[in-house]
Structures are given as C-alpha cells and as structure tokens.
Design a protein around this motif. Structure first.
Motif, mmCIF file in Angstrom:
data_model
loop_
_atom_site.group_PDB
_atom_site.id
_atom_site.type_symbol
_atom_site.label_atom_id
_atom_site.label_comp_id
_atom_site.label_asym_id
_atom_site.label_seq_id
_atom_site.Cartn_x
_atom_site.Cartn_y
_atom_site.Cartn_z
ATOM 1 N N ILE A 9 0.852 -1.191 0.000
ATOM 2 C CA ILE A 9 0.000 0.000 0.000
ATOM 3 C C ILE A 9 0.885 1.237 0.000
ATOM 4 O O ILE A 9 1.775 1.390 0.844
ATOM 5 C CB ILE A 9 -0.943 0.006 1.218
ATOM 6 C CG1 ILE A 9 -1.842 -1.233 1.173
ATOM 7 C CG2 ILE A 9 -1.785 1.276 1.233
ATOM 8 C CD1 ILE A 9 -2.760 -1.381 2.366
ATOM 9 N N MET A 10 0.640 2.102 -0.972
ATOM 10 C CA MET A 10 1.485 3.279 -1.181
ATOM 11 C C MET A 10 0.708 4.547 -0.877
ATOM 12 O O MET A 10 -0.447 4.715 -1.283
ATOM 13 C CB MET A 10 1.980 3.284 -2.632
ATOM 14 C CG MET A 10 3.148 4.201 -2.884
ATOM 15 S SD MET A 10 3.888 3.868 -4.515
ATOM 16 C CE MET A 10 5.331 4.943 -4.399
ATOM 17 N N LYS A 11 1.345 5.441 -0.146
ATOM 18 C CA LYS A 11 0.719 6.723 0.201
ATOM 19 C C LYS A 11 1.804 7.792 0.290
ATOM 20 O O LYS A 11 2.843 7.579 0.932
ATOM 21 C CB LYS A 11 -0.020 6.612 1.538
ATOM 22 C CG LYS A 11 -0.840 7.836 1.904
ATOM 23 C CD LYS A 11 -1.658 7.584 3.181
ATOM 24 C CE LYS A 11 -2.579 8.748 3.481
ATOM 25 N NZ LYS A 11 -3.402 8.493 4.697
ATOM 26 N N ASP A 12 1.579 8.904 -0.383
ATOM 27 C CA ASP A 12 2.532 10.027 -0.366
ATOM 28 C C ASP A 12 3.948 9.580 -0.725
ATOM 29 O O ASP A 12 4.929 10.018 -0.122
ATOM 30 C CB ASP A 12 2.535 10.706 1.005
ATOM 31 C CG ASP A 12 1.180 11.295 1.359
ATOM 32 O OD1 ASP A 12 0.469 11.739 0.439
ATOM 33 O OD2 ASP A 12 0.829 11.299 2.557
ATOM 34 N N GLY A 13 4.039 8.669 -1.718
ATOM 35 C CA GLY A 13 5.338 8.244 -2.223
ATOM 36 C C GLY A 13 6.031 7.170 -1.421
ATOM 37 O O GLY A 13 7.115 6.724 -1.791
ATOM 38 N N LYS A 14 5.428 6.723 -0.321
ATOM 39 C CA LYS A 14 6.036 5.711 0.533
ATOM 40 C C LYS A 14 5.193 4.432 0.553
ATOM 41 O O LYS A 14 3.969 4.496 0.369
ATOM 42 C CB LYS A 14 6.166 6.219 1.971
ATOM 43 C CG LYS A 14 7.098 7.412 2.152
ATOM 44 C CD LYS A 14 7.097 7.856 3.611
ATOM 45 C CE LYS A 14 8.023 9.043 3.836
ATOM 46 N NZ LYS A 14 9.435 8.661 3.747
ATOM 47 N N ILE A 15 5.829 3.296 0.797
ATOM 48 C CA ILE A 15 5.105 2.065 1.070
ATOM 49 C C ILE A 15 4.797 2.072 2.564
ATOM 50 O O ILE A 15 5.706 1.997 3.406
ATOM 51 C CB ILE A 15 5.936 0.815 0.704
ATOM 52 C CG1 ILE A 15 6.271 0.821 -0.793
ATOM 53 C CG2 ILE A 15 5.184 -0.455 1.091
ATOM 54 C CD1 ILE A 15 5.072 0.706 -1.714
ATOM 55 N N ILE A 16 3.518 2.200 2.908
ATOM 56 C CA ILE A 16 3.162 2.335 4.319
ATOM 57 C C ILE A 16 2.762 1.005 4.949
ATOM 58 O O ILE A 16 2.704 0.882 6.167
ATOM 59 C CB ILE A 16 2.024 3.365 4.519
ATOM 60 C CG1 ILE A 16 0.762 2.940 3.769
ATOM 61 C CG2 ILE A 16 2.483 4.755 4.087
ATOM 62 C CD1 ILE A 16 -0.459 3.776 4.110
ATOM 63 N N SER A 17 2.489 0.004 4.116
ATOM 64 C CA SER A 17 2.120 -1.302 4.650
ATOM 65 C C SER A 17 2.301 -2.348 3.563
ATOM 66 O O SER A 17 2.152 -2.053 2.379
ATOM 67 C CB SER A 17 0.675 -1.298 5.152
ATOM 68 O OG SER A 17 0.403 -2.431 5.925
ATOM 69 N N LYS A 18 2.608 -3.579 3.983
ATOM 70 C CA LYS A 18 2.802 -4.667 3.034
ATOM 71 C C LYS A 18 2.413 -5.976 3.698
ATOM 72 O O LYS A 18 2.677 -6.190 4.884
ATOM 73 C CB LYS A 18 4.267 -4.731 2.580
ATOM 74 C CG LYS A 18 4.547 -5.730 1.472
ATOM 75 C CD LYS A 18 6.042 -5.922 1.263
ATOM 76 C CE LYS A 18 6.618 -6.809 2.351
ATOM 77 N NZ LYS A 18 8.000 -7.273 2.060
ATOM 78 N N GLY A 19 1.756 -6.854 2.933
ATOM 79 C CA GLY A 19 1.410 -8.154 3.473
ATOM 80 C C GLY A 19 0.307 -8.809 2.678
ATOM 81 O O GLY A 19 -0.195 -8.260 1.689
#
Length: 298
Positions: free
Chosen positions: A206-216
C-alpha cells in the motif's frame, strides 16, 4: 524451478520540489502483487522506473541480483507492461497492432501467429480482430492493451490500472486468467479498484505520499482495521445524520424499507451495531478516507 526476484532498493524519484517516490524498498517474488494507493500516491512513477521508462534519483532496481540498467535488452525481453494509457496509431486494426508490437519484441512469425490467436481467444477479441482499435469500446481497447503486454510470455508482467473500462464480468475473467498466469511469474497490478487484487494477490503493498506504508497478504493487512468495521440497520431518515457522524462505506436497501449500512469507526456509534469481518476495501477506505473505490455491481 528457477527462482526469480525483482528487488527495489531504497528507490527515490524527485521532480524539482516534489518527491514522487520516497525511499521505497520491496522484494517481489513470483505471484500476484497488488500495488494499492489513491491517485497521486506515486504508483505510476514507481512503475515507470520499474519498467525502465524513467530514471531514478537514487536507489536501484535489480532483477535476479543484476541492475536492470545493466541488463538492458535482456530485461526488456522478459518484461510485459501495460501503461494507464497505451498508445497506438488510429488506423491500426487489432491484429495489425499486435503484429507490430510482436515485431518490436522480436517474436518470430510463427510464434506471433500462434500467440495472437491464443490471446484473441483468451481476451474475447476474436470477433473484432480486423476492427480498428480507435473504433473499439474502452473495455475492448483495454483488453488489446493487456494482449500486447502478454505477447512475449513475460516473466515479469506489470499492469497499471488494467481493468479500467472493463465491465464486472470481464474483470472476473481477467482475475481468473491472471491468477493462473502468475505461476512461476511475477505479476504486479497497480490499481485503486480493490476487488482486482483482494482475493488473488499473493501480497499487497500500500502506497501513500510516495512511501510504502504497509505490506502483506490480504489477511495480514485487514487486521489493521479489526474492531473498526461495523454494521447496523437504520431508518432512511437517519442516513443524513449518521453520514456526518461515521464513515459509511456501504449502503443496502432492506425489504422493510430500512437501510443496512457498513461503516468505519473506532467505536460503535450507531445503536445495535455489530462488528463485521474486515475486508481489504475497508482498510483502503480507512487509510484513504477521501478516496472512493469503484464497486462492482453483479
């Protein structure tokens, strides 16, 4: 089995005063990967670097341990890519366009003929193979775009909003095909249509504001909103009030005239609310409260 892996290492893309992709790292193994995020999250910028269309400000992208810039043609040979808007000459028919792309990818004539016939059947394009692409519906154009990405039997398939314009039935067929195709291959689907990846993704980022904020996995990710998803039944005249109090994510008409609503909240703010099993769409709307996801009507 040959192990393949696409590694994104501390990747950053800076456009003057805007950071579109901010120090992103991902190790992508075979299977279906969902890249989820609202418009403007940086998904397309990340994908363009992954397919070698644009350069990066810092970081690196490795395929089987070798930077894609070093691999060059060898990387492009195993890559399939569908951009959000794929280009074509207005006078191209479906079959002429696919032959043209096959030639660019270096396919032999025999392989081209066989592969095009196969894809026309799989993507339900056989009846329009002689039609000009410019005269096709949006959904059919999208299917032609998916077909060109699959021509070279890619080991890495990257699709940017692939189901845009497809009807619900076509999306179901697409998901089934991609699920089968992804065995021993990497398939990355960038989308904000959550149902595209909810049930077929091996892993979601999950990407938000250019960052990966969560993964799984889907099951791992939805734990974030456990205890925050509620269901209740209310009279229709109370909808406007509760619409200001809670974040409503779904509404269904009951036979008795009342409304069944599903909403997100830290606490049960509507009388007689019951906790619901969270879904990926609930997490998406929790993380992106201003974003509306497209729901299928079946």
């Amino acid at each position: 089995m040959i192990k393949i892996e696409l590694e994104i290492c501390n990747l950053t893309k800076q456009y003057k005063d805007k950071t579109a992709v901010d120090n992103v790292s991902l190790n992508i193994s075979p299977g279906v990967w969902g890249l989820l995020g609202a418009n403007g999250a940086g998904k397309t910028s990340l994908i363009k670097m992954m397919v070698g269309i644009t350069g990066h400000t810092s970081g690196k992208i490795l395929y089987d341990g070798i930077e894609i810039g070093v691999l060059k043609e060898a990387y492009r040979d195993i890559l399939g890519y569908l951009p959000q808007d794929f280009g074509f000459y207005p006078e191209f028919t479906v079959v002429d366009y696919l032959k043209y792309v096959a030639a660019l990818k270096g396919l032999t004539k025999n392989h081209t003929r066989t592969k095009i016939d196969e894809l026309l059947q799989i993507l339900t394009l056989a009846e329009v193979w002689k039609k000009k692409i410019s005269r096709l519906s949006g959904g059919m154009k999208r299917r032609v775009g998916i077909a060109q990405a699959l021509l070279n039997d890619p080991e890495v398939l990257i699709l940017d909003e692939p189901t845009s314009g497809l009807d619900p039935g076509e999306r179901v067929k697409f998901r089934k095909f991609i699920s089968e195709f992804s065995r021993d291959r990497i398939v990355l689907i960038s989308t904000h249509i959550v149902s595209d990846v909810e049930y077929i993704a091996t892993c979601n980022a999950i990407m938000k504001d250019g960052k990966i904020i969560s993964k799984g996995t889907t099951d791992e990710l939805v734990k974030t909103v456990e205890g925050k998803v509620w269901e209740s039944i209310i009279p229709p005249e109370q909808l406007a009030y509760y619409g200001k109090v809670v974040r409503i994510v779904n509404i269904l008409n009951e036979k008795d005239g009342n409304l069944f609503i599903r909403y997100l909240s830290d606490t049960p703010d509507i009388p007689d609310s019951k906790q619901a099993v969270p879904r990926l769409e609930d997490l998406y709307l929790w993380l992106f409260p201003q974003e509306e996801t497209r729901k299928e009507k079946i």
